[in-house]
Design an enzyme around this catalytic site. Sequence first.
Site, PDB file in Angstrom:
ATOM      1  N   HIS A 177      -7.071  -2.601   9.184  1.00 30.18           N
ATOM      2  CA  HIS A 177      -6.501  -3.955   8.803  1.00 30.18           C
ATOM      3  C   HIS A 177      -6.669  -4.865  10.166  1.00 30.18           C
ATOM      4  O   HIS A 177      -5.951  -4.871  10.857  1.00 30.18           O
ATOM      5  CB  HIS A 177      -4.932  -3.711   8.690  1.00 30.18           C
ATOM      6  CG  HIS A 177      -4.690  -3.082   7.424  1.00 30.18           C
ATOM      7  ND1 HIS A 177      -4.558  -3.479   6.144  1.00 30.18           N
ATOM      8  CD2 HIS A 177      -4.486  -1.597   7.080  1.00 30.18           C
ATOM      9  CE1 HIS A 177      -4.294  -3.018   5.107  1.00 30.18           C
ATOM     10  NE2 HIS A 177      -4.359  -1.813   5.816  1.00 30.18           N
ATOM     11  N   SER A 204       0.811  -1.286   0.106  1.00 26.41           N
ATOM     12  CA  SER A 204       0.043   0.234   0.011  1.00 26.41           C
ATOM     13  C   SER A 204       0.895   1.312  -0.030  1.00 26.41           C
ATOM     14  O   SER A 204       0.235   2.268  -0.197  1.00 26.41           O
ATOM     15  CB  SER A 204      -0.995  -0.069   1.354  1.00 26.41           C
ATOM     16  OG  SER A 204      -1.823  -1.139   1.244  1.00 26.41           O
ATOM     17  N   ASN A 263      -3.612   2.027   7.279  1.00 24.99           N
ATOM     18  CA  ASN A 263      -2.565   2.872   6.135  1.00 24.99           C
ATOM     19  C   ASN A 263      -3.376   2.932   4.956  1.00 24.99           C
ATOM     20  O   ASN A 263      -3.574   2.318   3.831  1.00 24.99           O
ATOM     21  CB  ASN A 263      -1.535   1.786   5.609  1.00 24.99           C
ATOM     22  CG  ASN A 263      -0.675   2.244   4.670  1.00 24.99           C
ATOM     23  OD1 ASN A 263      -0.670   3.410   4.263  1.00 24.99           O
ATOM     24  ND2 ASN A 263       0.154   1.321   4.177  1.00 24.99           N
ATOM     25  N   GLU A 275      -6.034  -7.811   9.863  1.00 19.92           N
ATOM     26  CA  GLU A 275      -4.786  -8.928  10.098  1.00 19.92           C
ATOM     27  C   GLU A 275      -3.671  -8.019  10.484  1.00 19.92           C
ATOM     28  O   GLU A 275      -2.640  -8.914  11.066  1.00 19.92           O
ATOM     29  CB  GLU A 275      -4.455  -9.117   8.367  1.00 19.92           C
ATOM     30  CG  GLU A 275      -3.649  -8.152   7.639  1.00 19.92           C
ATOM     31  CD  GLU A 275      -4.128  -6.863   7.320  1.00 19.92           C
ATOM     32  OE1 GLU A 275      -3.535  -6.184   6.519  1.00 19.92           O
ATOM     33  OE2 GLU A 275      -5.421  -6.831   7.489  1.00 19.92           O
ATOM     34  N   GLN A 287     -12.914   0.278  -0.021  1.00 20.47           N
ATOM     35  CA  GLN A 287     -13.181   1.418  -1.084  1.00 20.47           C
ATOM     36  C   GLN A 287     -13.729   0.801  -2.363  1.00 20.47           C
ATOM     37  O   GLN A 287     -14.646   1.294  -2.930  1.00 20.47           O
ATOM     38  CB  GLN A 287     -11.900   2.141  -1.120  1.00 20.47           C
ATOM     39  CG  GLN A 287     -11.152   2.813   0.081  1.00 20.47           C
ATOM     40  CD  GLN A 287      -9.823   3.245  -0.056  1.00 20.47           C
ATOM     41  OE1 GLN A 287      -9.264   3.239  -1.000  1.00 20.47           O
ATOM     42  NE2 GLN A 287      -9.428   3.657   1.047  1.00 20.47           N
ATOM     43  N   PHE A 292      -7.164   7.502   0.955  1.00 21.34           N
ATOM     44  CA  PHE A 292      -8.448   7.720   0.278  1.00 21.34           C
ATOM     45  C   PHE A 292      -9.450   7.100   1.513  1.00 21.34           C
ATOM     46  O   PHE A 292      -9.186   6.361   2.239  1.00 21.34           O
ATOM     47  CB  PHE A 292      -8.517   6.960  -0.966  1.00 21.34           C
ATOM     48  CG  PHE A 292      -7.818   7.756  -2.109  1.00 21.34           C
ATOM     49  CD1 PHE A 292      -8.232   8.721  -3.039  1.00 21.34           C
ATOM     50  CD2 PHE A 292      -6.252   7.467  -2.035  1.00 21.34           C
ATOM     51  CE1 PHE A 292      -7.653   9.252  -3.874  1.00 21.34           C
ATOM     52  CE2 PHE A 292      -5.646   8.090  -3.108  1.00 21.34           C
ATOM     53  CZ  PHE A 292      -6.181   9.263  -3.972  1.00 21.34           C
ATOM     54  N   CYS A 311      -9.416  -2.303   3.415  1.00 26.53           N
ATOM     55  CA  CYS A 311      -8.674  -1.048   3.100  1.00 26.53           C
ATOM     56  C   CYS A 311      -8.995  -0.610   1.679  1.00 26.53           C
ATOM     57  O   CYS A 311     -10.290  -0.176   1.589  1.00 26.53           O
ATOM     58  CB  CYS A 311      -7.141  -1.340   3.336  1.00 26.53           C
ATOM     59  SG  CYS A 311      -6.259   0.243   3.392  1.00 26.53           S
ATOM     60  N   LEU A 312      -8.235  -0.676   0.754  1.00 27.34           N
ATOM     61  CA  LEU A 312      -8.680  -0.509  -0.621  1.00 27.34           C
ATOM     62  C   LEU A 312      -9.871  -1.391  -1.165  1.00 27.34           C
ATOM     63  O   LEU A 312     -10.754  -0.964  -1.870  1.00 27.34           O
ATOM     64  CB  LEU A 312      -7.459  -0.785  -1.661  1.00 27.34           C
ATOM     65  CG  LEU A 312      -7.452  -0.240  -2.989  1.00 27.34           C
ATOM     66  CD1 LEU A 312      -7.640   1.150  -3.323  1.00 27.34           C
ATOM     67  CD2 LEU A 312      -6.632  -1.086  -4.088  1.00 27.34           C
ATOM     68  N   GLY A 334      -2.887   3.749  -3.705  1.00 24.85           N
ATOM     69  CA  GLY A 334      -3.482   4.500  -4.840  1.00 24.85           C
ATOM     70  C   GLY A 334      -4.809   4.657  -4.654  1.00 24.85           C
ATOM     71  O   GLY A 334      -5.672   4.407  -3.585  1.00 24.85           O
TER      72      GLY A 334
END
Length: 356
Positions: A335, A50, A293, A337, A255, A296, A251-252, A225
């Site tokens: 996270h 990330s 982390n 994990e 999103q 966005f 996380c991402l 990103g």
Amino acid sequence: MRDNQENGILMLEDGTSFDGKLIGRTEPISGEVVFNTGMVGYPETLTDPSYRGQILALTYPLIGNYGVPQAQMVDGLNDVFESDQVHIQGLVMTDYSFEYSHWNAQQSLDKWLQEHGVIGIYGVDTRKLTKKLRQRGSMLGKIFMTGQEQEFYDPNRDNLVEFVSVKEPLMYGNGKKTVVLIDCGGKFNIIRSLVGRGLQVKRVPWDYDFLHEDFDGVMISNGPGDPQMCEATIGIVRRLLQGNRPVFGICLGHQILSLAAGAETYKMKFGHRSQNQPCRELGTDRCYITSQNHGFAVKPNGLTSDWMPWFVNANDGSNEGIRHQSKPFMSVQFHPEAAPGPTDTSYLFDRFIDML
């Protein structure tokens, strides 16, 4: 401190500069300057995909004192790092310890950065740097020696996920149930957390269409990103949501699931990067300390009534999770994990498994 270290400069896009000494490689680099307030865990942090494209400033004042550990291969993955390489563009520290001591250390942070071609700079006032980034927001920056300057590079203009995702499917574990992990830059501990709970994991590229294959559930990983760059992944997840097989985003992945469900995402001023982010679970009196982390975040107001916010950040009120009212779909911004920890929310993997 060694007296033969090269002098270096960290310069921000507004012209602010910080002098320091270099470790690792000495070639100039550029990227987005961000900060992490974690006290431990730099080997895990630096190998987190990330961070692709970012110059990472660590606010903890002393770095390198326990070196870099010896990793063992377990179930096809090393048991220490979060990927096979260091992903940051550069590392910024206040004080670097050339002398390290730990029972499992195999080399210095300096040597490790050299092996991975990553530059580091120490002697920087990271408190002053962090205060500036909190006031102005994350900025582009570059690390170089005098006479080596280069153009500023904005990593968020690229689809960074395609650089960190696997190129072909990989299998882990031998459980009776199979979870497809959409690899957008996933941390190894997501795979460890699933395999360790008796599942078989099929790790697939970010744009791999697996919907015609046999599987019991889907995990959408973290990654670097802007999530809106992952159009192929969003399209696959949107089709996935038409069914009923369990989906869990991290996380991402949170999103991407949110975008597929109709929400919007936005770039935060300076993001959340630490191991001490408090998150409240809505509808309960519980608050968890989480590892995060991300730069966005999700605007949940575009979701239909079938979805509900699940967690919110206790510091700034930003969304930290969503879940479907009737189908087995859920995601979290933090996270579970957590490598490095804390492990307060690892129970979410058990909840996901219960849905399979």
